[in-house]
Design a protein around this motif. Sequence first.
Motif, PDB file in Angstrom:
ATOM      1  N   ILE A 364       0.907  -1.015   0.168  1.00 54.96           N
ATOM      2  CA  ILE A 364       0.009   0.079   0.081  1.00 54.96           C
ATOM      3  C   ILE A 364       0.796   1.360  -0.083  1.00 54.96           C
ATOM      4  O   ILE A 364       1.696   1.310   0.728  1.00 54.96           O
ATOM      5  CB  ILE A 364      -0.988   0.062   1.261  1.00 54.96           C
ATOM      6  CG1 ILE A 364      -1.878   1.095   1.190  1.00 54.96           C
ATOM      7  CG2 ILE A 364      -0.141  -0.016   2.503  1.00 54.96           C
ATOM      8  CD1 ILE A 364      -3.022   1.258   2.189  1.00 54.96           C
ATOM      9  N   ALA A 365       0.475   2.164  -0.854  1.00 56.61           N
ATOM     10  CA  ALA A 365       1.364   3.382  -1.018  1.00 56.61           C
ATOM     11  C   ALA A 365       0.438   4.759  -1.321  1.00 56.61           C
ATOM     12  O   ALA A 365      -0.603   4.416  -1.829  1.00 56.61           O
ATOM     13  CB  ALA A 365       2.484   3.409  -2.357  1.00 56.61           C
ATOM     14  N   ALA A 366       0.865   5.756  -0.753  1.00 57.71           N
ATOM     15  CA  ALA A 366       0.293   7.050  -0.713  1.00 57.71           C
ATOM     16  C   ALA A 366       0.994   8.108  -1.072  1.00 57.71           C
ATOM     17  O   ALA A 366       2.094   8.172  -0.479  1.00 57.71           O
ATOM     18  CB  ALA A 366      -0.723   7.345   0.708  1.00 57.71           C
ATOM     19  N   HIS A 367       0.455   9.065  -1.969  1.00 59.48           N
ATOM     20  CA  HIS A 367       1.169  10.306  -2.448  1.00 59.48           C
ATOM     21  C   HIS A 367       0.343  11.249  -2.268  1.00 59.48           C
ATOM     22  O   HIS A 367      -0.871  11.339  -2.858  1.00 59.48           O
ATOM     23  CB  HIS A 367       1.660  10.184  -4.020  1.00 59.48           C
ATOM     24  CG  HIS A 367       2.655   9.320  -4.189  1.00 59.48           C
ATOM     25  ND1 HIS A 367       2.512   7.800  -4.065  1.00 59.48           N
ATOM     26  CD2 HIS A 367       4.228   9.224  -4.221  1.00 59.48           C
ATOM     27  CE1 HIS A 367       3.866   7.243  -4.619  1.00 59.48           C
ATOM     28  NE2 HIS A 367       4.621   8.026  -4.456  1.00 59.48           N
ATOM     29  N   GLN A 368       0.403  12.250  -1.276  1.00 54.71           N
ATOM     30  CA  GLN A 368      -0.404  13.405  -1.056  1.00 54.71           C
ATOM     31  C   GLN A 368       0.221  14.845  -1.856  1.00 54.71           C
ATOM     32  O   GLN A 368       1.242  15.127  -1.408  1.00 54.71           O
ATOM     33  CB  GLN A 368      -0.609  13.667   0.330  1.00 54.71           C
ATOM     34  CG  GLN A 368      -1.354  15.084   0.652  1.00 54.71           C
ATOM     35  CD  GLN A 368      -2.760  15.086   0.157  1.00 54.71           C
ATOM     36  OE1 GLN A 368      -3.553  14.138   0.485  1.00 54.71           O
ATOM     37  NE2 GLN A 368      -3.087  15.822  -0.636  1.00 54.71           N
ATOM     38  N   HIS A 369      -0.276  15.250  -2.955  1.00 56.87           N
ATOM     39  CA  HIS A 369       0.172  16.288  -3.504  1.00 56.87           C
ATOM     40  C   HIS A 369      -0.538  17.645  -3.287  1.00 56.87           C
ATOM     41  O   HIS A 369      -1.814  17.827  -2.944  1.00 56.87           O
ATOM     42  CB  HIS A 369      -0.026  16.164  -5.232  1.00 56.87           C
ATOM     43  CG  HIS A 369       0.684  14.936  -5.739  1.00 56.87           C
ATOM     44  ND1 HIS A 369       1.842  14.604  -5.716  1.00 56.87           N
ATOM     45  CD2 HIS A 369       0.130  13.650  -6.156  1.00 56.87           C
ATOM     46  CE1 HIS A 369       2.294  13.369  -6.115  1.00 56.87           C
ATOM     47  NE2 HIS A 369       0.930  12.941  -6.514  1.00 56.87           N
ATOM     48  N   PHE A 370       0.304  18.753  -3.224  1.00 61.03           N
ATOM     49  CA  PHE A 370      -0.366  20.074  -2.887  1.00 61.03           C
ATOM     50  C   PHE A 370       0.302  20.999  -3.791  1.00 61.03           C
ATOM     51  O   PHE A 370       1.651  20.970  -4.127  1.00 61.03           O
ATOM     52  CB  PHE A 370       0.069  20.690  -1.532  1.00 61.03           C
ATOM     53  CG  PHE A 370      -0.736  19.903  -0.367  1.00 61.03           C
ATOM     54  CD1 PHE A 370      -1.596  20.024   0.014  1.00 61.03           C
ATOM     55  CD2 PHE A 370       0.131  18.805   0.313  1.00 61.03           C
ATOM     56  CE1 PHE A 370      -2.379  19.598   0.903  1.00 61.03           C
ATOM     57  CE2 PHE A 370      -0.206  18.184   1.250  1.00 61.03           C
ATOM     58  CZ  PHE A 370      -1.463  18.513   1.819  1.00 61.03           C
ATOM     59  N   TYR A 390      -4.219  27.745 -10.560  1.00 59.48           N
ATOM     60  CA  TYR A 390      -5.023  26.953  -9.626  1.00 59.48           C
ATOM     61  C   TYR A 390      -4.264  26.395  -8.146  1.00 59.48           C
ATOM     62  O   TYR A 390      -2.909  26.624  -8.461  1.00 59.48           O
ATOM     63  CB  TYR A 390      -5.601  25.742 -10.231  1.00 59.48           C
ATOM     64  CG  TYR A 390      -4.535  24.696 -10.877  1.00 59.48           C
ATOM     65  CD1 TYR A 390      -3.885  23.717 -10.001  1.00 59.48           C
ATOM     66  CD2 TYR A 390      -4.055  24.937 -12.161  1.00 59.48           C
ATOM     67  CE1 TYR A 390      -3.090  22.813 -10.571  1.00 59.48           C
ATOM     68  CE2 TYR A 390      -3.027  23.846 -12.779  1.00 59.48           C
ATOM     69  CZ  TYR A 390      -2.555  22.845 -11.788  1.00 59.48           C
ATOM     70  OH  TYR A 390      -1.945  21.940 -12.347  1.00 59.48           O
ATOM     71  N   HIS A 391      -4.800  26.270  -7.297  1.00 55.05           N
ATOM     72  CA  HIS A 391      -4.208  25.548  -6.018  1.00 55.05           C
ATOM     73  C   HIS A 391      -4.987  24.501  -5.492  1.00 55.05           C
ATOM     74  O   HIS A 391      -6.252  24.611  -5.167  1.00 55.05           O
ATOM     75  CB  HIS A 391      -4.414  26.927  -5.134  1.00 55.05           C
ATOM     76  CG  HIS A 391      -3.303  26.576  -3.910  1.00 55.05           C
ATOM     77  ND1 HIS A 391      -3.238  27.333  -2.789  1.00 55.05           N
ATOM     78  CD2 HIS A 391      -2.644  25.355  -3.657  1.00 55.05           C
ATOM     79  CE1 HIS A 391      -2.243  26.804  -2.125  1.00 55.05           C
ATOM     80  NE2 HIS A 391      -1.979  25.813  -2.382  1.00 55.05           N
ATOM     81  N   LYS A 392      -4.595  23.355  -5.908  1.00 53.45           N
ATOM     82  CA  LYS A 392      -5.390  22.049  -5.743  1.00 53.45           C
ATOM     83  C   LYS A 392      -4.477  21.135  -4.860  1.00 53.45           C
ATOM     84  O   LYS A 392      -2.989  21.193  -4.779  1.00 53.45           O
ATOM     85  CB  LYS A 392      -5.709  21.350  -7.055  1.00 53.45           C
ATOM     86  CG  LYS A 392      -6.645  22.311  -8.014  1.00 53.45           C
ATOM     87  CD  LYS A 392      -8.183  22.297  -7.133  1.00 53.45           C
ATOM     88  CE  LYS A 392      -8.911  23.249  -8.212  1.00 53.45           C
ATOM     89  NZ  LYS A 392     -10.351  23.215  -7.650  1.00 53.45           N
ATOM     90  N   ALA A 393      -5.034  20.448  -4.142  1.00 58.32           N
ATOM     91  CA  ALA A 393      -4.312  19.147  -3.561  1.00 58.32           C
ATOM     92  C   ALA A 393      -5.230  17.722  -4.021  1.00 58.32           C
ATOM     93  O   ALA A 393      -6.489  17.841  -4.071  1.00 58.32           O
ATOM     94  CB  ALA A 393      -4.839  19.326  -1.917  1.00 58.32           C
TER      95      ALA A 393
END
Length: 683
Positions: A364-370, A390-393
């Motif tokens: 299991i892997a997670a990438h959180q982008h801001f 734009y400003h997105k997460a």
Amino acid sequence: MIKMKKLYLFLLILLPFVTMAQEVDDDIKWYLNLPEVSIYAERPIKEIGVQQTKMDSVVLKENIALSVADILTFNSSIYVKNYGRATLSTVAFRGTSASHTQVSWNGMKINNPMLGMTDFSMIPSYFVDDAMLLHGTSSVNETGGGLGGSVKLSTKPAQADGFGLQYVQGIGSFKTFDEFLRITYGNEHWQTSTRVVYSSSPNDYKYRNHDKKENIYDENMNIIGQYYPIERNRSGAFKDFHFLQEAYYNTKKGDKLGFNAWYINSNRELAMLTVDYGDDTDFDNRQRENTFRSVMSWDHIKENWKLGTKAGYIYTWMAYDYKRDLGNGIMAHMTQSRSKINTFYGQAEGEYYIGKKWLFTVNIAAHQHFVESRDKSVMLQDGNEGTVGYHKARIELTNSASIKWRPVDRLGMSVVIREEMFGNEWTPIIPALFIDGVISKKGDVVAKASVSRNYRFPSLNDLYFIPGGNPDLKSESGWTYDAGLSFAIGKNEIYSLSGSATWFESYISDWIIWLPTTKGFFSPDNIKDVHAYGIELKGDLDIVLSKGWKLQLDGTLSWTPSINEGEPRSPADQSVGKQLPYVPEYSSSVTGRLSWRTWSFLYKWCYYSERYTMSSNDITLTGKLPQYFMSNIALEKEISFKWADVSFKGAVNNLFNEEYLSVLSRPMPGINFEIFVGITPKW
């Protein structure tokens, strides 16, 4: 041309002195002729049915001036699209696009979440210890989204004993300088490494501009002929700095800890196009980047199981500035774009073996982008200048489970189940099935086959870029099938020969492409159903010719039709049934290395067939890019003193001065030269 001749002359002068040193220094150790040892091992159960290409460590460390894009061009079957020397380079598998290639570094995905792709020109080959290409279905073992395939890049401990140091200085045509420094330290438990690469050049090479014609006049000013002018690459200078710090700790009780940190500082001018007129001093077209990547890892290894966790962070700041002289000597911003990306990464995985027949894995892997993207120099509808962006997460979550079974020595089967989430949208289950079997132990003839479904979510720019982003885009999806044969034969200390042939076929729906709109800007849409298919061939031959002499030959050949089979968007749509733009139908590469004692001669050759620049394959407007062949050579000499190992290398790129383009209107250099001197002290 004078500078090139000087470099060539320097090489001719240098080599005799290197040879003379052999006769005058009794303390020099010239070579140690070790007998070859054949190693026999069972096929790893983790690689059941996998179609992969592993890059040899010798290839990766060929010289410090090479990027991973250069390595893949001459040593793989995938297509490398190059916008010019020291500019954007992307790779694509099996007739797909660059955004269909997933790239990881030490397990962490490094595809830009805004663009969905990776610039391989920004990855020095000297910063990579292991590189592996997973073709088509095989990428599902590692990640989703690789409709074409995936590229795995990683570092590993240096295996140093005490302190070590290596320094390499490179000098090349166009006033190019490359410096490489590595400092290592190791003992029973610790391994540390510090690597630094710095490259710079005005990059003002000459090329023949086939997009312009100059007239030839007689004494009465009548046109009596035309010719293509010789021009210089204008405004293409670059300065790239890379720093990589590594630390590994082994408890010797089953636990391993690792830390990797990679910093990039790049300042590159974007060269003028072959169709640009005017003075280059009237423009400033520049891209800057600061990127920091880091990964921490822990692995706990026992006899029949393994547990591992990773955590990482990526920060990227990118700036693009386009300035132009307004005619009064003042440079005004036409474009002033800025973007910031913060990515947090975490991963956990486990492996459990039951004897030699079963392997169970979970991951299991997670990438959180801001992501923040903005452009200050945009003309609004009221005629004033404004800022848009734009400003997105977005979180990207992937998890998988697999079962690999080898009921008998000759047969292996594997099932992988993967599911992914982007934002708040989940993909359907992504299944993959692999099987391989030994047809004949004599010759190690192995048959492989696999099938999988895959999905790729739109990038953030696809969804939110202003102007043009389309938040209603659907995910791309596709089925991929492949099957192939491989063999390996040889005779100890005489020769070894191996090869493979693979057939593949992919059906990709809702292919995303950016198209012009009636409002004057481009916007993406799901418009195509693509059928990509073909054959990949690979061969490797090593021969011991006689005492001290060895010949190595590696070659690849690909046939990759990639056809748009979607519905016409209008009566004027001529793209249906045509080859996708910038996808060569044929490509090939050959590398040959001849070694004698401490001398080594390298020859590299690659070929790309013609590429269309329009989806309609129309050649009346922009035409098509003609096929081209590329040849590079290098000659290296190594000397071992009591106090240090020293190496000398001379390289000639584009040996036959080929006039070619990889991308429309992007000039490429002709013949050019490099020399390298390396030193590794002995403490």
